[in-house]
Design a protein around this motif. Structure first.
Motif, short mmCIF file in Angstrom:
data_model
loop_
_atom_site.label_atom_id
_atom_site.label_comp_id
_atom_site.label_asym_id
_atom_site.label_seq_id
_atom_site.Cartn_x
_atom_site.Cartn_y
_atom_site.Cartn_z
N ILE A 122 0.85 -1.18 0.00
CA ILE A 122 0.00 0.00 0.00
C ILE A 122 0.89 1.24 0.00
CG2 ILE A 122 -0.17 0.23 2.51
CD1 ILE A 122 -3.13 0.92 2.14
N CYS A 134 -6.11 3.81 -1.08
CA CYS A 134 -5.53 3.79 -2.42
C CYS A 134 -6.52 3.18 -3.41
CB CYS A 134 -4.23 2.98 -2.44
SG CYS A 134 -2.93 3.65 -1.39
N VAL A 191 -7.01 1.16 -7.03
CA VAL A 191 -6.33 0.32 -8.03
C VAL A 191 -6.50 0.96 -9.39
CG1 VAL A 191 -6.23 -1.95 -9.11
CG2 VAL A 191 -6.73 -1.76 -6.66
N LEU A 202 -1.21 1.21 -7.80
CA LEU A 202 -2.10 1.92 -6.89
C LEU A 202 -1.92 3.43 -7.03
CD1 LEU A 202 -1.69 -0.18 -3.60
CD2 LEU A 202 -3.38 -0.46 -5.42
#
Length: 211
Positions: free
Chosen positions: A5, A33, A35, A51
């Motif tokens: 992350i 975050c 994708v 991300l």
């Protein structure tokens, strides 16, 4: 790597465990975050997830980035990072990755850019000793002899000399996740991590996790 992350370093503080021991921790704002892209072996030759983190106005990104986000059908993000994973099953474009990706007690690796310290001499940059400070010594904080004469008539590459210090990519391995606060979307990590306050970090599952 199993998971990862993007985070932002908030700062350092301390907490107490059940026995009353003080634990120095770094507070990291981890996500949320989005994708932005899923890469697979069939399409790109490897498995990875891209991300996006942080809000940004559309006028502050360039045309290639606008096309990338519009193709994915998501809002523009300020920071993009790619994480190579063992498997990308369960990920699809538009999903949200939050701080609960990690749990207390897990081992993680944190990658960031160290603080820049500008142009520094050999004493601060390489830890060398200074010369005598008495009057007339004429040698205090200089690099010293280069160790070369008519043969080979040059200074070898790698000689420790004054120069730019800091602002390099550093990864600290095997850090402990002490606590995960989903209400504030932060992760508390034992110890320090690279970078100044506000620095962008890549938080990944530890590759050399010790039991």
């Amino acid at each position: 790597m199993k998971k990862g992350i993007i985070g932002r370093k908030v700062g350092m503080t301390q907490i107490f465990d059940e026995k009353g021991n003080v634990i120095p921790v770094t507070v990291i704002e981890a996500g949320p975050c989005t994708v932005a892209q899923v890469k697979t072996i069939e399409t790109d030759g490897y498995d990875a997830v891209q991300l996006g983190f942080g809000e940004v106005k559309e006028k502050h990104i360039n045309k290639p980035e606008k096309g990338h986000f519009s193709k994915a059908g998501i809002e523009a993000r300020k920071h993009l990072r790619e994480f190579r994973l063992d498997s990308v099953e369960g990920f699809k474009v538009g999903d949200t990755v939050s701080a609960n990706t990690f749990e207390a007690g897990e081992k993680i690796d944190v990658q960031g850019t160290s603080k820049g310290k500008g142009f520094q001499g050999v004493i601060k940059r390489h830890g060398q000793h200074r010369g005598p400070m008495g009057h007339g010594s004429m040698y205090h904080r200089r690099p010293g002899s280069m160790g070369a004469c008519s043969t080979p008539s040059r200074v070898f590459k790698g000689k420790k000399l004054p120069g730019h210090m800091g602002r390099v990519t550093i990864t600290i391995q095997n850090l402990d996740v002490v606590r995960v606060d989903m209400d504030k979307n932060v992760i508390l990590v034992k110890g320090s991590v690279p970078g100044a306050k506000g620095a962008i970090l890549k938080i990944k599952s530890a590759v050399k996790a010790t039991k």
